[in-house]
Design a protein around this motif. Structure first.
Motif, PDB file in Angstrom:
ATOM      1  N   SER A   1       0.828  -1.218   0.000  1.00 26.46           N
ATOM      2  CA  SER A   1       0.000   0.000   0.000  1.00 26.46           C
ATOM      3  C   SER A   1       0.856   1.258   0.000  1.00 26.46           C
ATOM      4  O   SER A   1       0.621   2.169  -0.790  1.00 26.46           O
ATOM      5  CB  SER A   1      -0.929   0.003   1.222  1.00 26.46           C
ATOM      6  N   ILE A   2       1.846   1.311   0.891  1.00 29.85           N
ATOM      7  CA  ILE A   2       2.658   2.530   0.931  1.00 29.85           C
ATOM      8  C   ILE A   2       3.579   2.616  -0.287  1.00 29.85           C
ATOM      9  O   ILE A   2       3.971   3.710  -0.697  1.00 29.85           O
ATOM     10  CB  ILE A   2       3.474   2.642   2.242  1.00 29.85           C
ATOM     11  N   GLY A   3       3.903   1.459  -0.886  1.00 30.25           N
ATOM     12  CA  GLY A   3       4.674   1.500  -2.126  1.00 30.25           C
ATOM     13  C   GLY A   3       3.902   2.189  -3.230  1.00 30.25           C
ATOM     14  O   GLY A   3       4.461   2.975  -4.004  1.00 30.25           O
ATOM     15  N   ARG A   4       2.597   1.909  -3.311  1.00 31.59           N
ATOM     16  CA  ARG A   4       1.762   2.552  -4.332  1.00 31.59           C
ATOM     17  C   ARG A   4       1.544   4.027  -4.012  1.00 31.59           C
ATOM     18  O   ARG A   4       1.579   4.880  -4.890  1.00 31.59           O
ATOM     19  CB  ARG A   4       0.417   1.840  -4.453  1.00 31.59           C
ATOM     20  N   SER A   5       1.292   4.340  -2.740  1.00 34.50           N
ATOM     21  CA  SER A   5       0.969   5.723  -2.381  1.00 34.50           C
ATOM     22  C   SER A   5       2.206   6.617  -2.357  1.00 34.50           C
ATOM     23  O   SER A   5       2.125   7.804  -2.686  1.00 34.50           O
ATOM     24  CB  SER A   5       0.276   5.774  -1.012  1.00 34.50           C
ATOM     25  N   TYR A   6       3.364   6.055  -1.992  1.00 36.41           N
ATOM     26  CA  TYR A   6       4.567   6.866  -1.890  1.00 36.41           C
ATOM     27  C   TYR A   6       5.173   7.149  -3.258  1.00 36.41           C
ATOM     28  O   TYR A   6       5.704   8.226  -3.509  1.00 36.41           O
ATOM     29  CB  TYR A   6       5.604   6.176  -0.993  1.00 36.41           C
ATOM     30  N   GLY A   7       5.078   6.190  -4.171  1.00 34.53           N
ATOM     31  CA  GLY A   7       5.594   6.397  -5.524  1.00 34.53           C
ATOM     32  C   GLY A   7       7.033   5.959  -5.684  1.00 34.53           C
ATOM     33  O   GLY A   7       7.675   5.468  -4.754  1.00 34.53           O
ATOM     34  N   ARG A   8       7.547   6.147  -6.907  1.00 39.43           N
ATOM     35  CA  ARG A   8       8.892   5.690  -7.265  1.00 39.43           C
ATOM     36  C   ARG A   8       9.679   6.824  -7.914  1.00 39.43           C
ATOM     37  O   ARG A   8       9.135   7.861  -8.253  1.00 39.43           O
ATOM     38  CB  ARG A   8       8.808   4.519  -8.256  1.00 39.43           C
ATOM     39  N   SER A   9      10.966   6.546  -8.126  1.00 39.25           N
ATOM     40  CA  SER A   9      11.850   7.500  -8.792  1.00 39.25           C
ATOM     41  C   SER A   9      12.207   6.979 -10.181  1.00 39.25           C
ATOM     42  O   SER A   9      12.232   5.774 -10.419  1.00 39.25           O
ATOM     43  CB  SER A   9      13.132   7.709  -7.984  1.00 39.25           C
ATOM     44  N   ALA A  10      12.508   7.904 -11.073  1.00 37.86           N
ATOM     45  CA  ALA A  10      12.980   7.547 -12.411  1.00 37.86           C
ATOM     46  C   ALA A  10      14.137   8.464 -12.788  1.00 37.86           C
ATOM     47  O   ALA A  10      14.186   9.623 -12.368  1.00 37.86           O
ATOM     48  CB  ALA A  10      11.862   7.679 -13.442  1.00 37.86           C
TER      49      ALA A  10
ATOM     50  N   VAL B   1       5.589   6.638 -11.013  1.00 43.23           N
ATOM     51  CA  VAL B   1       6.742   7.505 -10.742  1.00 43.23           C
ATOM     52  C   VAL B   1       6.252   8.895 -10.357  1.00 43.23           C
ATOM     53  O   VAL B   1       5.405   9.474 -11.025  1.00 43.23           O
ATOM     54  CB  VAL B   1       7.658   7.599 -11.979  1.00 43.23           C
ATOM     55  N   ASN B   2       6.784   9.424  -9.261  1.00 37.35           N
ATOM     56  CA  ASN B   2       6.457  10.805  -8.883  1.00 37.35           C
ATOM     57  C   ASN B   2       7.697  11.599  -8.474  1.00 37.35           C
ATOM     58  O   ASN B   2       7.582  12.696  -7.934  1.00 37.35           O
ATOM     59  CB  ASN B   2       5.410  10.836  -7.752  1.00 37.35           C
ATOM     60  N   HIS B   3       8.872  11.031  -8.732  1.00 39.57           N
ATOM     61  CA  HIS B   3      10.125  11.720  -8.423  1.00 39.57           C
ATOM     62  C   HIS B   3      11.065  11.527  -9.607  1.00 39.57           C
ATOM     63  O   HIS B   3      11.335  10.399 -10.016  1.00 39.57           O
ATOM     64  CB  HIS B   3      10.752  11.153  -7.145  1.00 39.57           C
ATOM     65  N   PHE B   4      11.551  12.648 -10.153  1.00 37.71           N
ATOM     66  CA  PHE B   4      12.295  12.582 -11.411  1.00 37.71           C
ATOM     67  C   PHE B   4      13.697  13.164 -11.247  1.00 37.71           C
ATOM     68  O   PHE B   4      13.860  14.314 -10.823  1.00 37.71           O
ATOM     69  CB  PHE B   4      11.542  13.345 -12.502  1.00 37.71           C
ATOM     70  N   ILE B   5      14.682  12.344 -11.611  1.00 31.31           N
ATOM     71  CA  ILE B   5      16.075  12.787 -11.684  1.00 31.31           C
ATOM     72  C   ILE B   5      16.376  12.985 -13.158  1.00 31.31           C
ATOM     73  O   ILE B   5      16.215  12.057 -13.953  1.00 31.31           O
ATOM     74  CB  ILE B   5      17.024  11.734 -11.079  1.00 31.31           C
ATOM     75  N   VAL B   6      16.795  14.177 -13.535  1.00 32.71           N
ATOM     76  CA  VAL B   6      16.996  14.509 -14.944  1.00 32.71           C
ATOM     77  C   VAL B   6      18.465  14.804 -15.206  1.00 32.71           C
ATOM     78  O   VAL B   6      19.076  15.628 -14.517  1.00 32.71           O
ATOM     79  CB  VAL B   6      16.139  15.729 -15.354  1.00 32.71           C
ATOM     80  N   SER B   7      19.014  14.122 -16.211  1.00 33.18           N
ATOM     81  CA  SER B   7      20.322  14.476 -16.746  1.00 33.18           C
ATOM     82  C   SER B   7      20.052  15.197 -18.064  1.00 33.18           C
ATOM     83  O   SER B   7      19.612  14.576 -19.034  1.00 33.18           O
ATOM     84  CB  SER B   7      21.187  13.229 -16.964  1.00 33.18           C
ATOM     85  N   GLN B   8      20.280  16.504 -18.088  1.00 30.78           N
ATOM     86  CA  GLN B   8      19.837  17.349 -19.201  1.00 30.78           C
ATOM     87  C   GLN B   8      21.030  17.842 -20.018  1.00 30.78           C
ATOM     88  O   GLN B   8      21.883  18.567 -19.520  1.00 30.78           O
ATOM     89  CB  GLN B   8      19.055  18.547 -18.660  1.00 30.78           C
TER      90      GLN B   8
ATOM     91  N   LEU C   1      20.984   4.071  -8.716  1.00 27.27           N
ATOM     92  CA  LEU C   1      20.370   4.087 -10.041  1.00 27.27           C
ATOM     93  C   LEU C   1      18.941   3.548  -9.942  1.00 27.27           C
ATOM     94  O   LEU C   1      18.734   2.412  -9.519  1.00 27.27           O
ATOM     95  CB  LEU C   1      21.175   3.232 -11.013  1.00 27.27           C
ATOM     96  N   PRO C   2      17.925   4.343 -10.313  1.00 29.57           N
ATOM     97  CA  PRO C   2      16.540   3.857 -10.237  1.00 29.57           C
ATOM     98  C   PRO C   2      16.288   2.681 -11.185  1.00 29.57           C
ATOM     99  O   PRO C   2      17.013   2.481 -12.166  1.00 29.57           O
ATOM    100  CB  PRO C   2      15.714   5.080 -10.661  1.00 29.57           C
ATOM    101  N   ASP C   3      15.231   1.928 -10.902  1.00 27.89           N
ATOM    102  CA  ASP C   3      14.847   0.802 -11.761  1.00 27.89           C
ATOM    103  C   ASP C   3      14.107   1.270 -13.006  1.00 27.89           C
ATOM    104  O   ASP C   3      13.942   0.503 -13.950  1.00 27.89           O
ATOM    105  CB  ASP C   3      13.954  -0.173 -10.997  1.00 27.89           C
ATOM    106  N   VAL C   4      13.607   2.505 -12.979  1.00 23.96           N
ATOM    107  CA  VAL C   4      12.875   3.064 -14.124  1.00 23.96           C
ATOM    108  C   VAL C   4      13.761   4.118 -14.785  1.00 23.96           C
ATOM    109  O   VAL C   4      14.226   5.057 -14.125  1.00 23.96           O
ATOM    110  CB  VAL C   4      11.535   3.690 -13.698  1.00 23.96           C
ATOM    111  N   LEU C   5      14.002   3.943 -16.085  1.00 23.79           N
ATOM    112  CA  LEU C   5      14.813   4.882 -16.862  1.00 23.79           C
ATOM    113  C   LEU C   5      14.027   5.331 -18.081  1.00 23.79           C
ATOM    114  O   LEU C   5      13.179   4.597 -18.583  1.00 23.79           O
ATOM    115  CB  LEU C   5      16.116   4.228 -17.340  1.00 23.79           C
ATOM    116  N   SER C   6      14.340   6.524 -18.557  1.00 29.62           N
ATOM    117  CA  SER C   6      13.823   6.937 -19.869  1.00 29.62           C
ATOM    118  C   SER C   6      14.945   7.642 -20.611  1.00 29.62           C
ATOM    119  O   SER C   6      15.861   8.202 -19.998  1.00 29.62           O
ATOM    120  CB  SER C   6      12.604   7.861 -19.739  1.00 29.62           C
TER     121      SER C   6
END
Length: 493
Positions: free
Chosen positions: A137-146, A338-345, A172-177
Motif C-alpha cells: 500500500s505505501i509502495g503505491r501511495s509513496y511512488g517511485r523515482s525515475a 513515478v512521482n520523483h524525477f532525476i533529470v540528466s539534461q 540508479l533507479p529501476d525506471v529509466l527513460s
C-alpha cells in the motif's frame, strides 16, 4: 582572508577529486569553512515545515521504543507521504554540499529503521499478511523515482558520467527513460545484466564512431545530412539485438524510449516492455536519434508470432523523441507510479535557458531571469500556434516544422533533481562530431563532477522508496509468502 584562501584551495581540490568518496571528504571541509555545517544543525528554516517533521520523527521513535508494532504500522500507513513538510525543496540542499538539515536526515533514518524493524521482526499483533499489505500500500501511495536522460547528440556522453556516479553509489533507479542520445545510454544499460552494464560504463568500452557527413547530393537523396548507416552501426556496437521484453528480463530495468511521429495524426510514443514488448530496441533507438535535417525518419521493427523480425506499422516513420517528449513525465507516472524525477539534461538548445540556477533559488536577479525566460517562451509558443493554425494546406510541410518547434517550447526540461553540464563552447563545437578519446573522458568527467553534489539529495529523496522495495522483496522471499497475494502487473513493473 586566510579562511577565504583556504576555501578557494578546497574548491580546487573538489574539482581534482577522482572518486565520490574523495570529493565528499573535501566537500565536508568546505562546509565547515563556509558555515554550512552549523546551518545543517539548526532545525528552523522557512523552506520546510520543521515542526511537522520534528513531531513525526518523535512519534515514530516513541512507538518503536514502546514496541508498539501495530500502532507503528498504522502511523506509517496513513502518514508516509512523498515530500512531507516540503522536505524535497531543492533550496534545502543549496547551503551545504553534502546534505541538508540534520532533522530531515533523522526523520528519514527513523522511517527506514521503523520499516526494517517491522519487516524483519516477529510480532503477535502483526502478521506477515499485514506486513505485505502495508508495504504494498505505501509502495503505491509513496511512488517511485525515475532517471530521465535527455537528448544531446555527442553531449550525451555526459549521461555516462551521471549514470556511473549513481550506479556506483547504488542509487540508479529501476525506471529509466531516454530520448535521442539519452536512449543510447539508457538502452545500453536496459539490455544488459548488471555485470555487463558495469563494464560498459568504462570509457574504453564505449563505441563513439557515430557521425559521418554525407556529400550534398547523397544527403539530398537520403533526406539527411548525416550517414544513418554509420549511426546504425554505432548503435549496434553499444546495444544488443533484443526486444524491450528481452532487455527487461536481462537487466531488471524498465527502460523507456520516446519517439515522435512524422504523420500528423499520430501521438508521440513511449516504448517499453509493457507498451511495446516485442519491438526491437535498436530500431527504436535509431528512431529516437533521427534528428530532423540530420537523419531521415525511421521505420521500426517488431517480432511476430513466429519469432521473425518484421516492420512495425510499415506505413509509419518515426523521428527524434526529444521533439515532442524529451522527458515523458505523465506517461511514466501512469505506467510505473513515478512521482520523483532525476533529470540528466544535455539538450544543446535547452542548456543556455535553464543554466541560470535552480528555479526555486532565492534572489531578485534569479527570479527576474526566470520571469523573462518564461515570458519569452510563452510568447513564442503562442505566436507559433497562431501562425500554424492559419497556414494554407500547400504549406503542410512547414506546418510540421512549426509543430516540432512548438513541441520543444511546450516542454518542461527540469526534474526534482536536475543535473547539467557547465556551459562550454568546446562542447557545442563537437556536438555533431565524433569525439576524440580526450572528449569522451572530459564529458564523462563533467557528468561525474555535476552528479556528485546531487548525490546526497538523490539518496535522501529515494531512500524511503528503496527501503519499501527491499522490505517487499524480503517478505516475498519468505516461505509461503507468494501464496498470500500474487503481484499485479503494475506492481511487478
Amino acid at each position: 582572508m586566510i579562511a577565504r584562501a583556504k576555501t578557494r584551495q578546497l574548491r580546487r581540490e573538489l574539482s581534482e577529486a577522482q572518486t565520490y568518496e574523495q570529493w565528499r571528504e573535501v566537500a565536508e571541509d568546505v562546509d565547515r569553512h563556509t558555515g554550512a555545517w552549523e546551518w545543517r544543525a539548526i532545525d528552523r528554516s522557512e523552506d520546510y515545515d520543521y515542526k511537522l517533521v520534528r513531531a513525526r520523527t518523535a512519534e515514530l521513535r516513541r512507538l518503536r521504543a514502546e514496541n508498539r508494532a501495530d500502532a507503528l504500522l498504522h502511523e506509517l500507513r496513513q502518514g508516509l507521504h512523498w515530500n512531507l513538510g516540503n522536505m524535497g525543496n531543492a533550496a534545502l540542499y543549496q547551503p551545504s554540499l553534502v546534505g541538508t538539515k540534520h532533522l530531515i536526515e533523522q526523520y528519514l533514518d527513523e522511517v527506514t529503521t521503523a520499516m526494517d524493524w517491522l519487516c524483519d521482526s516477529h510480532f503477535n499483533s502483526v502478521t506477515r499478511a499485514d506486513k505485505l499489505e502495508l508495504f504494498e500500500s505505501i509502495g503505491r501511495s509513496y511512488g517511485r523515482s525515475a532517471l530521465m536522460l535527455s537528448g544531446g547528440a555527442t553531449l550525451g556522453l555526459f549521461h555516462v558520467g551521471v549514470v556511473r556516479s549513481l550506479y556506483l553509489q547504488d542509487l540508479l533507479p529501476d525506471v529509466l527513460s531516454g530520448s535521442s542520445a539519452g536512449s543510447v545510454v539508457g538502452m545500453a544499460l536496459g539490455s544488459r545484466s548488471r555485470s555487463e552494464a558495469e563494464a560498459l560504463l568504462d570509457p574504453e568500452n564505449i563505441y563513439v564512431d557515430n557521425w559521418g557527413l554525407l556529400p550534398l547530393f547523397e544527403a539530398w537523396r537520403r533526406g539527411g545530412l548525416m550517414d544513418q548507416n554509420k549511426l546504425r552501426r554505432g548503435i549496434a556496437a553499444n546495444i544488443p539485438d533484443v526486444t524491450f521484453e528481452e532487455g527487461h528480463a536481462v537487466s531488471g530495468l524498465s527502460m523507456n524510449i520516446t519517439v515522435s511521429p512524422v504523420a500528423a495524426n499520430q501521438p508521440a510514443r513511449l516504448l517499453n516492455y509493457l507498451t511495446f514488448p516485442y519491438l526491437y530496441a535498436r530500431e527504436a533507438v535509431l528512431a529516437s536519434c533521427a534528428v530532423p535535417l540530420l537523419f531521415p525518419p525511421v521505420q521500426m521493427a517488431t517480432r511476430n508470432m513466429q519469432g521473425r523480425r518484421e516492420a512495425y506499422m510499415p506505413s509509419l516513420r518515426w523521428a527524434d523523441g526529444s521533439l515532442k517528449s524529451d522527458l515523458p513525465r505523465m506517461r511514466l507516472r501512469r505506467l510505473f507510479n513515478v512521482n520523483h524525477f532525476i533529470v540528466s539534461q544535455t539538450n544543446p538548445h535547452v542548456l543556455p535557458f535553464i543554466h541560470s540556477g535552480d528555479p526555486h533559488a532565492r534572489g531578485i536577479s534569479n527570479a527576474l531571469r526566470h520571469v523573462v525566460y518564461d515570458t519569452v517562451r510563452v510568447g513564442a509558443r503562442n505566436a507559433l500556434h497562431a501562425v500554424r493554425a492559419n497556414l494554407p494546406r500547400p504549406l503542410d510541410r512547414t506546418r510540421q516544422s512549426l509543430d516540432d518547434i512548438h513541441g520543444i517550447l511546450e516542454q518542461d526540461y527540469r526534474g526534482n533533481v536536475t543535473i547539467m553540464p557547465r556551459l562550454d563552447l568546446r562542447n557545442y563545437a563537437r556536438v555533431i562530431r565524433n569525439p576524440t578519446d580526450g572528449d569522451v573522458m572530459r564529458m564523462i568527467r563533467q557528468g561525474e563532477l555535476a552528479a556528485w553534489p546531487k548525490i546526497a539529495m538523490v539518496r535522501d529523496q529515494t531512500i524511503i522508496n528503496r527501503t519499501i522495495s527491499a522490505c517487499l522483496e524480503r517478505l516475498r522471499k519468505q516461505p509461503g509468502a507468494g501464496a498470500e497475494r500474487p503481484k499485479s502487473i503494475a506492481e511487478s513493473a
